[in-house]
Design an enzyme around this catalytic site. Structure first.
Site, PDB file in Angstrom:
ATOM      1  N   GLU A 178      41.137  59.279  49.912  1.00  0.00           N
ATOM      2  CA  GLU A 178      40.254  58.511  50.778  1.00  0.00           C
ATOM      3  C   GLU A 178      41.071  57.535  51.631  1.00  0.00           C
ATOM      4  O   GLU A 178      41.977  56.862  51.132  1.00  0.00           O
ATOM      5  CB  GLU A 178      39.255  57.745  49.915  1.00  0.00           C
ATOM      6  CG  GLU A 178      38.203  56.975  50.682  1.00  0.00           C
ATOM      7  CD  GLU A 178      37.154  56.352  49.763  1.00  0.00           C
ATOM      8  OE1 GLU A 178      36.129  55.885  50.275  1.00  0.00           O
ATOM      9  OE2 GLU A 178      37.363  56.344  48.530  1.00  0.00           O
ATOM     10  N   LYS A 238      31.234  59.081  55.379  1.00  0.00           N
ATOM     11  CA  LYS A 238      30.789  58.867  54.003  1.00  0.00           C
ATOM     12  C   LYS A 238      29.331  58.397  54.007  1.00  0.00           C
ATOM     13  O   LYS A 238      28.942  57.522  54.787  1.00  0.00           O
ATOM     14  CB  LYS A 238      31.687  57.828  53.341  1.00  0.00           C
ATOM     15  CG  LYS A 238      31.516  57.669  51.841  1.00  0.00           C
ATOM     16  CD  LYS A 238      32.582  56.735  51.289  1.00  0.00           C
ATOM     17  CE  LYS A 238      32.489  56.562  49.778  1.00  0.00           C
ATOM     18  NZ  LYS A 238      33.550  55.658  49.261  1.00  0.00           N
ATOM     19  N   CYS A 245      34.705  60.096  47.256  1.00  0.00           N
ATOM     20  CA  CYS A 245      34.735  59.144  46.144  1.00  0.00           C
ATOM     21  C   CYS A 245      33.367  58.842  45.534  1.00  0.00           C
ATOM     22  O   CYS A 245      32.869  59.590  44.712  1.00  0.00           O
ATOM     23  CB  CYS A 245      35.429  57.855  46.586  1.00  0.00           C
ATOM     24  SG  CYS A 245      36.001  56.843  45.187  1.00  0.00           S
ATOM     25  N   PRO A 261      58.807  33.437  31.507  1.00  0.00           N
ATOM     26  CA  PRO A 261      58.941  32.496  30.391  1.00  0.00           C
ATOM     27  C   PRO A 261      58.582  33.216  29.084  1.00  0.00           C
ATOM     28  O   PRO A 261      57.431  33.605  28.880  1.00  0.00           O
ATOM     29  CB  PRO A 261      57.915  31.404  30.724  1.00  0.00           C
ATOM     30  CG  PRO A 261      57.639  31.560  32.191  1.00  0.00           C
ATOM     31  CD  PRO A 261      57.766  33.028  32.451  1.00  0.00           C
ATOM     32  N   LEU A 262      59.567  33.430  28.230  1.00  0.00           N
ATOM     33  CA  LEU A 262      59.379  34.221  27.008  1.00  0.00           C
ATOM     34  C   LEU A 262      59.186  33.263  25.836  1.00  0.00           C
ATOM     35  O   LEU A 262      60.131  32.613  25.385  1.00  0.00           O
ATOM     36  CB  LEU A 262      60.607  35.108  26.790  1.00  0.00           C
ATOM     37  CG  LEU A 262      60.494  36.266  25.801  1.00  0.00           C
ATOM     38  CD1 LEU A 262      59.363  37.210  26.165  1.00  0.00           C
ATOM     39  CD2 LEU A 262      61.813  37.042  25.767  1.00  0.00           C
ATOM     40  N   SER A 263      57.953  33.167  25.350  1.00  0.00           N
ATOM     41  CA  SER A 263      57.598  32.119  24.387  1.00  0.00           C
ATOM     42  C   SER A 263      57.838  32.507  22.936  1.00  0.00           C
ATOM     43  O   SER A 263      57.845  31.651  22.063  1.00  0.00           O
ATOM     44  CB  SER A 263      56.122  31.760  24.554  1.00  0.00           C
ATOM     45  OG  SER A 263      55.303  32.835  24.119  1.00  0.00           O
ATOM     46  N   ASP A 294      51.711  37.608  23.746  1.00  0.00           N
ATOM     47  CA  ASP A 294      51.348  37.856  25.145  1.00  0.00           C
ATOM     48  C   ASP A 294      52.576  38.014  26.029  1.00  0.00           C
ATOM     49  O   ASP A 294      52.685  38.977  26.787  1.00  0.00           O
ATOM     50  CB  ASP A 294      50.454  36.727  25.663  1.00  0.00           C
ATOM     51  CG  ASP A 294      49.077  36.738  25.031  1.00  0.00           C
ATOM     52  OD1 ASP A 294      48.609  37.834  24.672  1.00  0.00           O
ATOM     53  OD2 ASP A 294      48.476  35.667  24.878  1.00  0.00           O
ATOM     54  N   SER A 295      53.507  37.067  25.959  1.00  0.00           N
ATOM     55  CA  SER A 295      54.730  37.215  26.756  1.00  0.00           C
ATOM     56  C   SER A 295      55.562  38.389  26.246  1.00  0.00           C
ATOM     57  O   SER A 295      56.254  39.048  27.028  1.00  0.00           O
ATOM     58  CB  SER A 295      55.547  35.925  26.749  1.00  0.00           C
ATOM     59  OG  SER A 295      55.984  35.600  25.444  1.00  0.00           O
TER      60      SER A 295
END
Length: 737
Positions: free
Chosen positions: A77, A146, A207, A390-392, A396-397
């Site tokens: 599309e 469409k 679509c 930022p790796l805590s 989550d990180s």
């Protein structure tokens, strides 16, 4: 017919017969019977407003389709412009440049002897439409607008386009002069019509028309259309492919026919990832399927089809014939082409493609692949040098970092397969020479992925160690810092100005003091993240800057359990629409699939923000702070968004679902607690980092979730109504006892 002599006879014009050496008629020995066709559909990684790049990818797909022997090619599309142009569809330039691209396609010999279904916006009588342009041999046969527009969830097509409401009606469209000069046509048909080839009939859908109850393919099929095309811009959501494939199969399960599904692929400029997965189905069964997640810019899927299978399938049901005999006719646009072209050189043993089971990814695999492909597109097209996270030491990180690792694995695999575009992009991003080819995900990650543990006196050694070990396994360029001096300077400044010294709750401070002291740390991490993202490449003698990655999950965003403008504020967030529950499952999957045993340590750790002091009797816990579990948040989110529940209807559903373990009053308390915190924190969602859209209850403000951000958080009438209902239910339960 009399026998023909070898000389002096006449030329036989019959595709099924030939003249023997003796001058008699005999059947031709074709490899493909006259009812066999090769059809092509594709997934293209188009980019909004990248007209020249989009044109190149379209022409590549046409070339590949022709090389595979296809006589019909279907594209996604709005493939000329890219689907995600949004308000650019209101600009005249977009329509001008679209016709310029069509002019290039019509001028190309690649378009000869193949029926092409191409998507672009068209303005007809000063009204804007989302259209399919059907092209054959440098002529435009039909412009098909469409009829049913997508206008919910992530889609706003009614903002840009008007649906074509004149069923089975066609008007004249006056072509731009640049096109007239190429085709020699002044006008072409515009409207709801079908294409009649010499041997079959083709109809177009776009679509949303597959998803709507009265799909056009029903009427077209009853009127004799045998091949349906569907050109789509369908985005990825977890567990969504099942629905799409079911609809594609059902389109011809009762009706009969061939269904070709084309889709956009990749990140074309926004939060959505279009997941490809081009499909071909025959009589309700899948015969060909493309990849759902891929770093290829162009993927063409073909299948050999026997049209007689469609006719035999339809002949089995007498009631279908009765309905078809009453069907209103479509205008048929003649196409001077036979889609079935017998080949004298092909192998007689080649047969039509047989039905095959559809291929699905598990949700864990979808998380590993979808956001990774989206991030790669964003990285390579933003011309930046990599990512900073930022790796805590929390899950989550960790999940965000693991998705980056998955992206690096995909890049290495694509390079091994010889994908030249991926190799060129990888060289530029890694700042390496012309002979560089990424061969090891960890080595490649070290060029572009930067992580940092930003610790304070409230951080534990366990999270610091987990962050360091994960960085080593992934291969990121890792830094570790204590920011106590920075935090202390802010405390000192405040005390100097006000004469007051705030304290944490565990030291006797109020809730207000406690929250403010936590937020100082969180917001300072955001400032440091952007500082490091700008200067770390400079420190490593690399050009450019880094994209800062966020790592707030969908449940925390929904509840508002984040600090406004803290380290959840970033450039992009790959997990912002993924639940904590699904992230845990993903980490468990990646531990084994990616051979990363360190991930087990993250799974077993208690989720904590580590913003308060740790004492002998207190360790901060996310679920305790929130007053609800992550599983409960997922349930609240789906009921609020997908089931469209307000407070009372949510209570009414949950009092039955949770009635076995909770009293009505306890259910009421949970529902009211959720809506209170959702309401007071809704303003935070106006500043959410742009996130990969993966979940049906994403709270992404003003895009997917159109709700106010200023609420009466007391929900006075609604909560009273819940309380009355809970009291009545419990009184009734007591009577039964």
């Amino acid at each position: 017919m009399a026998p023909l002599k070898k000389s002096g006879g006449f030329e036989l014009d019959c595709p099924c017969m030939s003249v023997s050496e003796a001058g008699t008629l005999k059947p031709r020995s074709f490899a493909f019977p006259l009812s066999w066709v090769i059809l092509a559909t594709c997934s293209l990684n188009q980019w909004a407003l990248d007209f020249s790049g989009n044109l190149e990818r379209i022409l590549d797909s046409i070339r590949i389709a022709k090389e595979k022997g296809a006589t019909l090619r279907v594209g996604p599309e709005l493939e000329i412009t890219g689907y995600g142009c949004f308000d650019h569809f209101l600009e005249g330039d977009t329509y001008l440049h679209s016709w310029e691209m069509i002019a290039s396609i019509l001028s190309s010999p690649e378009t000869d002897d193949i029926l092409l279904d191409i998507g672009m916006p068209v303005m007809h009588k000063t009204v804007k439409y989302n259209c399919r342009i059907v092209v054959l041999n440098r002529k435009i046969l039909l412009i098909r607008p469409k009829m049913f527009l997508a206008n919910d969830g992530n889609y706003r097509e009614l903002r840009y386009f008007t649906p074509w409401v004149k069923e089975r009606q066609v008007e004249n469209y006056y072509l731009p002069r640049m096109i007239q000069e190429i085709t020699g046509q002044k006008t072409v048909p515009f409207g709801d019509a079908v294409i009649s080839a010499k041997d079959t009939c083709v109809g177009c859908e776009t679509c949303e028309e597959l998803f709507t109850p009265q799909s056009p393919h029903i009427g077209m099929g009853l009127d004799g259309v045998e091949i349906f095309t569907n050109s789509s811009g369908s985005h990825h959501e977890l567990r969504k492919l099942n629905t799409r494939i079911d609809l594609i199969k059902e389109a011809t399960q009762k009706l009969g026919g061939v269904y070709l599904y084309a889709n956009q692929q990749g990140c074309d400029g926004d939060r959505l990832y279009y997941d490809g997965c081009a499909l071909i189905a025959v009589n309700g069964q899948i015969v060909a399927q493309g990849s759902q997640f891929s770093l290829q810019d162009v993927e063409v899927v073909t299948a050999t089809i026997d049209i007689e299978d469609v006719r035999a399938f339809r002949a089995r049901t007498a009631s279908r014939g009765i309905q078809a005999s009453k069907s209103e006719a479509y205008t048929r646009i003649e196409a001077d082409i036979a889609l079935s072209r017998p080949s004298l050189d092909a192998d007689i043993r080649i047969a039509p493609d047989a039905p095959r089971p559809a291929t699905y990814h598990t949700p864990e695999e979808e998380i590993a692949l979808g956001p990774a492909c989206w991030m790669w597109d964003y990285l390579r097209r933003s011309k930046t040098g990599g990512f900073f996270l930022p790796l805590s030491g929390g899950i989550d990180s960790c999940a965000t970092a693991t998705i980056v690792a998955s992206m690096c694995r995909l890049v290495v695999r694509a390079a091994e397969e010889g994908n030249q575009q991926v190799i060129l992009d990888a060289r530029r991003i890694a700042n390496q020479g012309e002979d560089y080819i990424p061969k090891d995900p960890r080595e490649f990650a070290n060029h572009l992925f930067h992580t940092c543990y930003m610790g304070t006196e409230n951080s534990s050694q366990e999270t610091r160690d987990r962050a360091k070990k994960l960085a080593e396994v992934i291969g990121s360029y890792h830094t570790d810092l204590n920011m106590d001096a920075v935090v202390s300077s802010i405390h000192t400044l405040f005390s100097y100005i006000t004469g007051k010294t705030p304290k944490y709750k565990v030291h006797g401070g109020s809730q207000t003091e406690n929250l403010a002291l936590q937020n100082i740390q969180a917001r300072l991490r955001m400032v440091l993240a952007y500082l490091f993202a700008q200067l770390l490449p400079w420190c490593r003698d690399k050009p450019g800057s880094l994209l800062v990655l966020g790592s707030a999950n969908v449940d925390e965003s929904l509840r508002g359990y984040l600090t406004k403008y803290d380290c959840s504020s970033a450039d992009i967030n790959p997990i912002g629409a993924i639940s904590k529950t699904d992230l845990k499952r993903f980490i468990a999957y990646a531990e084994k699939a990616f051979d990363m045993p360190i991930l087990a340590d993250f799974l077993n750790a208690t989720p904590t923000a580590e913003l308060e002091p740790i004492t002998a009797d207190y360790v901060q816990s996310d679920e305790v702070d929130m007053g609800m579990t992550y599983n409960e948040l997922s349930i609240f989110g789906r009921l609020r968004k997908v089931s469209q529940c307000g407070p009372f209807s949510m209570f009414s559903k949950l009092v039955h679902e949770w009635g076995g373990t909770l009293t009505p009053t306890e259910v009421a308390a949970k529902v009211k607690r959720f809506f209170f915190y959702y309401s007071i924190n809704r303003h935070k969602l106006t500043t959410l980092t742009p996130s990969y859209h993966a979940e049906s209850y994403s709270p992404d403000d003003n895009r997917f979730d159109l709700r106010p951000f200023l609420y009466n958080a007391a929900w006075t009438w609604q909560f009273k109504r819940i309380d009355r209902a809970a009291e009545a239910l419990e009184a009734n339960d007591k009577k039964k006892q």
